[in-house]
Motif scaffolding. Structure first.
Motif, PDB file in Angstrom:
ATOM      1  N   THR A 185       0.847  -1.183   0.000  1.00 24.97           N
ATOM      2  CA  THR A 185       0.000   0.000   0.000  1.00 24.97           C
ATOM      3  C   THR A 185       0.887   1.238   0.000  1.00 24.97           C
ATOM      4  OG1 THR A 185      -1.713  -1.160   1.236  1.00 24.97           O
ATOM      5  CG2 THR A 185      -1.796   1.246   1.266  1.00 24.97           C
ATOM      6  N   VAL A 186       0.583   2.173  -0.875  1.00 22.04           N
ATOM      7  CA  VAL A 186       1.364   3.405  -0.978  1.00 22.04           C
ATOM      8  C   VAL A 186       0.456   4.576  -0.629  1.00 22.04           C
ATOM      9  CG1 VAL A 186       2.718   4.866  -2.522  1.00 22.04           C
ATOM     10  CG2 VAL A 186       2.772   2.374  -2.780  1.00 22.04           C
ATOM     11  N   THR A 187       0.937   5.426   0.269  1.00 19.42           N
ATOM     12  CA  THR A 187       0.187   6.609   0.695  1.00 19.42           C
ATOM     13  C   THR A 187       1.060   7.841   0.470  1.00 19.42           C
ATOM     14  OG1 THR A 187      -0.875   5.278   2.410  1.00 19.42           O
ATOM     15  CG2 THR A 187      -1.010   7.676   2.649  1.00 19.42           C
ATOM     16  N   TRP A 188       0.468   8.908  -0.040  1.00 24.14           N
ATOM     17  CA  TRP A 188       1.216  10.141  -0.254  1.00 24.14           C
ATOM     18  C   TRP A 188       0.294  11.334  -0.086  1.00 24.14           C
ATOM     19  CZ3 TRP A 188      -0.346   6.946  -4.148  1.00 24.14           C
ATOM     20  CH2 TRP A 188      -1.127   7.491  -5.155  1.00 24.14           C
ATOM     21  N   TYR A 189       0.881  12.504  -0.100  1.00 23.42           N
ATOM     22  CA  TYR A 189       0.155  13.761   0.037  1.00 23.42           C
ATOM     23  C   TYR A 189       0.202  14.522  -1.282  1.00 23.42           C
ATOM     24  CZ  TYR A 189       0.523  12.567   4.929  1.00 23.42           C
ATOM     25  OH  TYR A 189       0.435  11.923   6.124  1.00 23.42           O
ATOM     26  N   ASP A 190      -0.682  15.497  -1.420  1.00 27.84           N
ATOM     27  CA  ASP A 190      -0.804  16.284  -2.637  1.00 27.84           C
ATOM     28  C   ASP A 190       0.539  16.938  -2.996  1.00 27.84           C
ATOM     29  OD1 ASP A 190      -1.422  18.009  -4.706  1.00 27.84           O
ATOM     30  OD2 ASP A 190      -2.970  19.098  -3.611  1.00 27.84           O
ATOM     31  N   PRO A 191       1.183  16.502  -4.076  1.00 23.63           N
ATOM     32  CA  PRO A 191       2.487  17.067  -4.422  1.00 23.63           C
ATOM     33  C   PRO A 191       2.396  18.504  -4.939  1.00 23.63           C
ATOM     34  CG  PRO A 191       1.792  15.526  -6.105  1.00 23.63           C
ATOM     35  CD  PRO A 191       0.779  15.443  -4.989  1.00 23.63           C
ATOM     36  N   VAL A 192       1.270  18.865  -5.532  1.00 21.13           N
ATOM     37  CA  VAL A 192       1.121  20.219  -6.070  1.00 21.13           C
ATOM     38  C   VAL A 192       1.056  21.241  -4.934  1.00 21.13           C
ATOM     39  CG1 VAL A 192      -0.344  21.740  -7.477  1.00 21.13           C
ATOM     40  CG2 VAL A 192       0.047  19.357  -8.178  1.00 21.13           C
ATOM     41  N   ALA A 193       0.389  20.891  -3.853  1.00 20.61           N
ATOM     42  CA  ALA A 193       0.312  21.815  -2.709  1.00 20.61           C
ATOM     43  C   ALA A 193       1.694  22.073  -2.127  1.00 20.61           C
ATOM     44  CB  ALA A 193      -0.616  21.244  -1.637  1.00 20.61           C
ATOM     45  N   ALA A 194       2.495  21.030  -1.980  1.00 20.83           N
ATOM     46  CA  ALA A 194       3.856  21.198  -1.453  1.00 20.83           C
ATOM     47  C   ALA A 194       4.703  22.021  -2.419  1.00 20.83           C
ATOM     48  CB  ALA A 194       4.504  19.842  -1.198  1.00 20.83           C
ATOM     49  N   ALA A 195       4.581  21.747  -3.713  1.00 25.14           N
ATOM     50  CA  ALA A 195       5.359  22.488  -4.711  1.00 25.14           C
ATOM     51  C   ALA A 195       4.975  23.964  -4.719  1.00 25.14           C
ATOM     52  CB  ALA A 195       5.165  21.872  -6.094  1.00 25.14           C
ATOM     53  N   GLN A 196       3.686  24.246  -4.570  1.00 17.60           N
ATOM     54  CA  GLN A 196       3.236  25.649  -4.524  1.00 17.60           C
ATOM     55  C   GLN A 196       3.830  26.364  -3.317  1.00 17.60           C
ATOM     56  OE1 GLN A 196       1.551  27.464  -6.781  1.00 17.60           O
ATOM     57  NE2 GLN A 196       1.579  25.688  -8.119  1.00 17.60           N
ATOM     58  N   THR A 197       3.836  25.712  -2.171  1.00 14.53           N
ATOM     59  CA  THR A 197       4.451  26.280  -0.971  1.00 14.53           C
ATOM     60  C   THR A 197       5.939  26.502  -1.207  1.00 14.53           C
ATOM     61  OG1 THR A 197       2.847  25.180   0.459  1.00 14.53           O
ATOM     62  CG2 THR A 197       4.904  25.909   1.493  1.00 14.53           C
ATOM     63  N   GLY A 198       6.565  25.557  -1.883  1.00 13.29           N
ATOM     64  CA  GLY A 198       7.998  25.625  -2.143  1.00 13.29           C
ATOM     65  C   GLY A 198       8.423  26.770  -3.037  1.00 13.29           C
ATOM     66  N   LEU A 199       7.514  27.309  -3.843  1.00 12.36           N
ATOM     67  CA  LEU A 199       7.871  28.409  -4.731  1.00 12.36           C
ATOM     68  C   LEU A 199       8.351  29.646  -3.976  1.00 12.36           C
ATOM     69  CD1 LEU A 199       5.066  28.187  -7.451  1.00 12.36           C
ATOM     70  CD2 LEU A 199       7.499  27.628  -7.708  1.00 12.36           C
ATOM     71  N   ALA A 200       7.876  29.820  -2.749  1.00  6.83           N
ATOM     72  CA  ALA A 200       8.253  30.989  -1.953  1.00  6.83           C
ATOM     73  C   ALA A 200       9.547  30.760  -1.173  1.00  6.83           C
ATOM     74  CB  ALA A 200       7.126  31.354  -0.993  1.00  6.83           C
ATOM     75  N   LEU A 201      10.077  29.557  -1.226  1.00  7.44           N
ATOM     76  CA  LEU A 201      11.269  29.207  -0.448  1.00  7.44           C
ATOM     77  C   LEU A 201      12.471  29.016  -1.368  1.00  7.44           C
ATOM     78  CD1 LEU A 201       9.651  26.404   1.767  1.00  7.44           C
ATOM     79  CD2 LEU A 201       9.980  28.818   2.383  1.00  7.44           C
ATOM     80  N   SER A 202      13.653  29.267  -0.851  1.00  8.30           N
ATOM     81  CA  SER A 202      14.848  28.888  -1.609  1.00  8.30           C
ATOM     82  C   SER A 202      14.870  27.362  -1.670  1.00  8.30           C
ATOM     83  CB  SER A 202      16.112  29.409  -0.920  1.00  8.30           C
ATOM     84  OG  SER A 202      16.354  28.680   0.275  1.00  8.30           O
ATOM     85  N   GLY A 203      15.660  26.812  -2.581  1.00  4.89           N
ATOM     86  CA  GLY A 203      15.765  25.358  -2.666  1.00  4.89           C
ATOM     87  C   GLY A 203      16.262  24.745  -1.366  1.00  4.89           C
TER      88      GLY A 203
END
Length: 176
Positions: free
Chosen positions: A20-38
């Motif tokens: 069983t594989v469980t994950w979270y919304d990757p787009v939400a994390a990526a959107q948050t990441g746009l405001a952060l440095s790498g």
């Protein structure tokens, strides 16, 4: 496959297994990441403030993560669900882990709102990996950051420190 093999196969195949594989919304994390440095983004993932990428859950990786500017490390515990037809962990898993480690290391050198993608990767497979290999450690580091193209290297080691694979890669900087 002959009709006789099809009839006999379920008995000789053993019991089916599942994962069983469980994950979270990757787009939400990526959107948050746009405001952060790498570097901030990778540290937020390492600390659990942001979820890991879905590929991490799929491949059984990132049980631990270390992040510094230009260097990222994490672990993976491969299981038989990633075996190839000859009974070894598929080289694609090792390649994916190396691509991820080198890419994440490169990401730590980028400013907010800037992304990257792999241009190419070269892998040297040195030892086979099996489910009984246990935890493997993956490390990627930047050899040359760049404004348009960067370069990095990576390695995979077993729990005893034996080198299993190494890689070199070039990455393209993506502007939004």
């Amino acid at each position: 496959m002959t009709m006789e093999m099809q009839t006999a196969a379920p008995g000789i195949w053993g019991e089916p297994r599942s994962k069983t594989v469980t994950w979270y919304d990757p787009v939400a994390a990526a959107q948050t990441g746009l405001a952060l440095s790498g570097l901030e983004y990778m540290r937020a993932m390492a600390s659990g403030q942001l979820p890991p990428a879905p590929i991490v859950s799929l491949l059984g990786g990132a049980a631990a993560m270390s992040v510094a500017e230009g260097e990222v490390g994490f672990t993976c515990v491969p299981d038989e669900s990633v075996y190839n037809p000859i009974g070894l962990v598929h080289g694609g898993l090792v390649c994916t882990m190396l691509d991820s480690a080198i890419g994440c290391a490169f990401h730590t050198t980028l400013p907010p709102g800037i992304g990257y993608t792999s241009i190419e990767i070269k892998i040297n497979y040195l030892r086979p990996v099996r489910a009984d290999t246990g935890e493997i450690r993956v490390r990627g580091w930047v050899t040359k950051p760049g404004r348009r193209v960067g370069f990095g290297e990576g390695e995979v080691r077993d729990g005893e420190g034996k080198l299993l694979a190494s890689a070199s890669s070039s990455l393209l900087v993506l502007s939004n």
